[in-house]
Design a protein around this motif. Sequence first.
Motif, PDB file in Angstrom:
ATOM      1  N   ALA A  93       0.721  -1.195  -0.162  1.00 18.24           N
ATOM      2  CA  ALA A  93      -0.153  -0.137  -0.228  1.00 18.24           C
ATOM      3  C   ALA A  93       0.647   0.863  -0.079  1.00 18.24           C
ATOM      4  O   ALA A  93       2.289   1.640   0.545  1.00 18.24           O
ATOM      5  CB  ALA A  93      -0.588   0.259   1.199  1.00 18.24           C
ATOM      6  N   ASP A  94       0.436   2.018  -0.847  1.00 16.93           N
ATOM      7  CA  ASP A  94       1.734   3.412  -0.701  1.00 16.93           C
ATOM      8  C   ASP A  94       0.401   4.738   0.978  1.00 16.93           C
ATOM      9  O   ASP A  94       1.476   5.105   1.773  1.00 16.93           O
ATOM     10  CB  ASP A  94       0.231   4.317  -1.994  1.00 16.93           C
ATOM     11  CG  ASP A  94       0.894   3.520  -2.635  1.00 16.93           C
ATOM     12  OD1 ASP A  94       1.678   3.796  -3.151  1.00 16.93           O
ATOM     13  OD2 ASP A  94       0.059   4.161  -3.910  1.00 16.93           O
ATOM     14  N   LEU A  95      -0.304   4.012   1.355  1.00 20.02           N
ATOM     15  CA  LEU A  95      -1.038   4.818   2.779  1.00 20.02           C
ATOM     16  C   LEU A  95      -1.817   3.345   3.074  1.00 20.02           C
ATOM     17  O   LEU A  95      -3.209   2.996   2.977  1.00 20.02           O
ATOM     18  CB  LEU A  95      -1.619   5.565   2.194  1.00 20.02           C
ATOM     19  CG  LEU A  95      -2.138   6.692   3.679  1.00 20.02           C
ATOM     20  CD1 LEU A  95      -1.049   7.411   4.385  1.00 20.02           C
ATOM     21  CD2 LEU A  95      -3.434   7.332   3.566  1.00 20.02           C
ATOM     22  N   VAL A  96      -1.527   3.688   4.772  1.00 18.77           N
ATOM     23  CA  VAL A  96      -2.458   1.971   5.410  1.00 18.77           C
ATOM     24  C   VAL A  96      -3.191   3.126   6.889  1.00 18.77           C
ATOM     25  O   VAL A  96      -2.678   4.138   7.193  1.00 18.77           O
ATOM     26  CB  VAL A  96      -1.427   1.412   5.862  1.00 18.77           C
ATOM     27  CG1 VAL A  96      -2.721   0.963   7.110  1.00 18.77           C
ATOM     28  CG2 VAL A  96      -0.558   0.411   5.587  1.00 18.77           C
ATOM     29  N   ILE A  97      -4.111   3.096   6.488  1.00 17.35           N
ATOM     30  CA  ILE A  97      -5.509   3.745   7.249  1.00 17.35           C
ATOM     31  C   ILE A  97      -5.712   2.624   8.354  1.00 17.35           C
ATOM     32  O   ILE A  97      -6.443   1.903   8.191  1.00 17.35           O
ATOM     33  CB  ILE A  97      -6.470   5.030   6.141  1.00 17.35           C
ATOM     34  CG1 ILE A  97      -6.393   5.569   5.512  1.00 17.35           C
ATOM     35  CG2 ILE A  97      -7.584   5.183   7.515  1.00 17.35           C
ATOM     36  CD1 ILE A  97      -7.489   6.074   4.943  1.00 17.35           C
ATOM     37  N   VAL A  98      -5.659   3.256   9.702  1.00 16.24           N
ATOM     38  CA  VAL A  98      -5.778   2.902  10.515  1.00 16.24           C
ATOM     39  C   VAL A  98      -6.853   4.214  11.669  1.00 16.24           C
ATOM     40  O   VAL A  98      -6.421   5.212  11.940  1.00 16.24           O
ATOM     41  CB  VAL A  98      -4.372   2.449  11.913  1.00 16.24           C
ATOM     42  CG1 VAL A  98      -3.994   1.146  10.864  1.00 16.24           C
ATOM     43  CG2 VAL A  98      -3.811   3.456  12.401  1.00 16.24           C
ATOM     44  N   VAL A  99      -7.468   3.153  12.409  1.00 13.12           N
ATOM     45  CA  VAL A  99      -8.547   4.408  12.959  1.00 13.12           C
ATOM     46  C   VAL A  99      -8.823   3.829  14.321  1.00 13.12           C
ATOM     47  O   VAL A  99      -8.406   2.109  14.906  1.00 13.12           O
ATOM     48  CB  VAL A  99      -9.793   4.082  12.445  1.00 13.12           C
ATOM     49  CG1 VAL A  99      -9.709   4.935  11.093  1.00 13.12           C
ATOM     50  CG2 VAL A  99     -10.698   2.217  12.848  1.00 13.12           C
ATOM     51  N   GLY A 100      -8.553   4.581  15.087  1.00 11.88           N
ATOM     52  CA  GLY A 100      -8.878   4.140  17.122  1.00 11.88           C
ATOM     53  C   GLY A 100      -7.996   4.489  17.529  1.00 11.88           C
ATOM     54  O   GLY A 100      -7.316   4.306  17.476  1.00 11.88           O
ATOM     55  N   ASP A 101      -8.614   3.319  18.414  1.00 13.50           N
ATOM     56  CA  ASP A 101      -7.337   3.120  19.523  1.00 13.50           C
ATOM     57  C   ASP A 101      -7.184   1.301  19.804  1.00 13.50           C
ATOM     58  O   ASP A 101      -6.777   0.665  20.595  1.00 13.50           O
ATOM     59  CB  ASP A 101      -7.356   3.955  21.065  1.00 13.50           C
ATOM     60  CG  ASP A 101      -8.728   3.947  21.458  1.00 13.50           C
ATOM     61  OD1 ASP A 101      -9.277   2.487  20.734  1.00 13.50           O
ATOM     62  OD2 ASP A 101      -9.274   4.340  21.732  1.00 13.50           O
TER      63      ASP A 101
END
Length: 366
Positions: A93-101
């Motif tokens: 991936a060029d960008l990995v998006i993670v959310v929250g905790d």
Amino acid sequence: MYRITIVAGARPNFIKIAPIISALTKAKDDGVDLSCRLIHTGQHYDKNMSHSFFEQLAIPEPDINLECAGGTQAEQTASIVLAFEKELNSFPADLVIVVGDVTSTMACTLVAKKLNMEVAHVEGGIRSGDMTMPEEVNRIVTDSIADYFFTTSELANKNLLQEGKTKSQLFLVGNTMIDTLLNNKNRFYKPSIWNALNLEAHKYIVLTMHRPANVDQERNLEVMLNEILSQTRDLPIIFPAHPRTQKILSQLDVNTKRLFIVEPLSYLEFNYLVQHSKAVITDSGGITEETSILNIPCLTLRDNTERPETIELGTNELVGTNPENLKPYLDMLFRGKWKQGQSIPFWDGKTAERIVNVITEKLIKN
């Protein structure tokens, strides 16, 4: 083509990614050359905690479920790290998006950075100051190595700047959880328990408890529940509880005449229940955000919060973990003196749109 991988692992993640995926799909339809791959780590899985969320919130089926459920914190972290490394080696991936905790947030960030891929943390920078919370450890580790931060408040930006991040890495965009709430508010519907329990609007209280500090010590839980029951007059208490918590509850000496322990509810059903309640008593951070926007009184059974805006501008009050603290807050509720929610900056339903604008106008061009 700009390749984006989005990670979700637990119920709050699904609520937060739904509007982002929708906004990315719109950008792609508008001609932006990007791809989006959705990864479900499998950290939490049951029908109401997972599958129904994908259905109700129009989230596409994940490209893969890593099936990393169960085990201790360390075992689950290790399982996710191993599985996600294989995923990113197969689909870089060029960008990995993670959310929250959650654990998935931290574990997948670690893997992506080890493979020299950029990471954006949605909801970066929030802090409770309580290192006994697994979520706080996850936040700090994630933010220490992530590249970009989509934040919910000025305070989150301040926290990140104090930790050495630069202004160019920070994007104050708002709260995607509120995007989902506002996008689906007219779709909330009565759960089956509404008629079964003869519930009436604003004549019951919703209770949620899941944090180990509150539910794992049986005596403490028993005292807290009895205090809640003694201070809530004759109102029914509706407690959606996970099977593990239900098992603990069944062993307690609690008068269950007004306490109704029910199965976990789907997103649309649960928020209908919240929207029409007298108040919510909870130890969840996310619910304090939703109650603030719905203008429902919220009593939080914690000694700290990573979401102070829900107290300063919202309808939330930090009651603490001592059962004796409940009475004055519930007295205030029944006197009709609870504070009204105010507008919280950027919590307007347009957060995902702002996130995707940053991605398409700044990150892709880099």
